[in-house]
Write an enzyme that holds these catalytic residues in place. Structure first.
Site, mmCIF file in Angstrom:
data_model
loop_
_atom_site.group_PDB
_atom_site.id
_atom_site.type_symbol
_atom_site.label_atom_id
_atom_site.label_comp_id
_atom_site.label_asym_id
_atom_site.label_seq_id
_atom_site.Cartn_x
_atom_site.Cartn_y
_atom_site.Cartn_z
ATOM 1 N N HIS A 47 -12.696 2.025 7.842
ATOM 2 C CA HIS A 47 -11.609 1.229 6.946
ATOM 3 C C HIS A 47 -11.337 2.290 5.737
ATOM 4 C CE1 HIS A 47 -9.799 -1.732 4.641
ATOM 5 N NE2 HIS A 47 -10.347 -1.335 3.548
ATOM 6 N N ASN A 88 3.544 3.852 6.632
ATOM 7 C CA ASN A 88 3.742 3.525 5.312
ATOM 8 C C ASN A 88 2.617 3.356 4.150
ATOM 9 O OD1 ASN A 88 6.191 2.813 6.225
ATOM 10 N ND2 ASN A 88 5.667 0.915 7.128
ATOM 11 N N HIS A 101 -2.752 2.888 8.985
ATOM 12 C CA HIS A 101 -2.077 2.670 10.154
ATOM 13 C C HIS A 101 -0.846 3.524 10.442
ATOM 14 C CE1 HIS A 101 -0.441 -0.486 7.837
ATOM 15 N NE2 HIS A 101 0.676 -0.569 8.576
HETATM 16 P P1 AMP Z 1 3.047 -1.928 7.255
HETATM 17 O O1 AMP Z 1 4.056 -3.032 6.715
HETATM 18 O O2 AMP Z 1 3.413 -0.688 7.460
HETATM 19 O O3 AMP Z 1 1.658 -2.297 6.504
HETATM 20 O O4 AMP Z 1 2.800 -2.618 8.762
HETATM 21 C C1 AMP Z 1 1.895 -3.599 9.253
HETATM 22 C C2 AMP Z 1 2.215 -3.975 10.490
HETATM 23 O O5 AMP Z 1 1.285 -4.902 10.912
HETATM 24 C C3 AMP Z 1 3.618 -4.609 10.679
HETATM 25 O O6 AMP Z 1 4.545 -4.002 11.447
HETATM 26 C C4 AMP Z 1 3.215 -6.223 11.111
HETATM 27 O O7 AMP Z 1 4.065 -6.540 12.204
HETATM 28 C C5 AMP Z 1 1.804 -5.789 11.938
HETATM 29 N N1 AMP Z 1 0.949 -6.794 11.960
HETATM 30 C C6 AMP Z 1 0.578 -7.628 11.271
HETATM 31 N N2 AMP Z 1 -0.360 -8.711 11.636
HETATM 32 C C7 AMP Z 1 -0.563 -8.089 13.018
HETATM 33 C C8 AMP Z 1 -1.352 -8.548 14.204
HETATM 34 N N3 AMP Z 1 -2.092 -9.742 13.914
HETATM 35 N N4 AMP Z 1 -1.309 -8.040 15.282
HETATM 36 C C9 AMP Z 1 -0.406 -6.838 15.355
HETATM 37 N N5 AMP Z 1 0.461 -6.245 14.447
HETATM 38 C C10 AMP Z 1 0.447 -7.030 13.167
HETATM 39 ZN ZN ZN Z 2 -9.845 -2.268 7.630
#
Ligand code: AMP
Ligand code: ZN
Length: 115
Positions: A47, A88, A101
């Protein structure tokens, strides 16, 4: 593992996801709301909240994260046509999940700069 973190839970298999790649340190899965024909998220299992929270001790896993992005691009067949890696960071960076991520986006020509 941070007990209240969505991506820690996904990496641990507590919340379902579509696995693209997995090893002891990294996990990759398909984004639930694809912003491109191919949209994969690649995370360290550790994390780490964001790029703003990286320490020297994280250098190895972040290096492996980049090399693994290349490996996934080849595995998924979009290495040759090209792809985009996005991390991001923070509010102005558009980060909505507080576990670092890498977005791997591919499958069509992506415009630049983003909005
Ligand atoms: P960010 O806006 O850069 O923090 O990206 C977060 C990403 O996580 C977004 O593109 C969401 O669509 C994706 N996301 C959120 N929840 C899930 C989930 N349960 N499984 C897969 N992707 C997810
Ligand atoms: Zn985490």
């Amino acid at each position: 593992m941070a007990s209240n973190c969505l991506f820690c839970k996904i990496a641990a298999g507590e919340i379902p996801s579509t696995t693209v790649y997995s090893d002891d340190d990294l996990y990759a899965f398909r984004d639930i709301k694809a912003a491109a024909p191919q949209h994969i998220l690649l995370i360290p299992r550790k994390h780490i909240e964001s790029v703003s929270h990286l320490e020297e001790v994280d250098a190895t896993v972040m290096g492996r994260l980049m090399v693994t992005a290349r490996r996934i691009a080849e595995q998924e067949g979009f290495a040759e046509d090209g792809f985009r890696c996005v991390i991001n960071t923070g509010t102005d960076g558009g980060q909505t999940v507080g576990h670092l991520h890498l977005h791997l986006l591919a499958g069509r020509h992506l415009t630049w700069p983003p909005g």
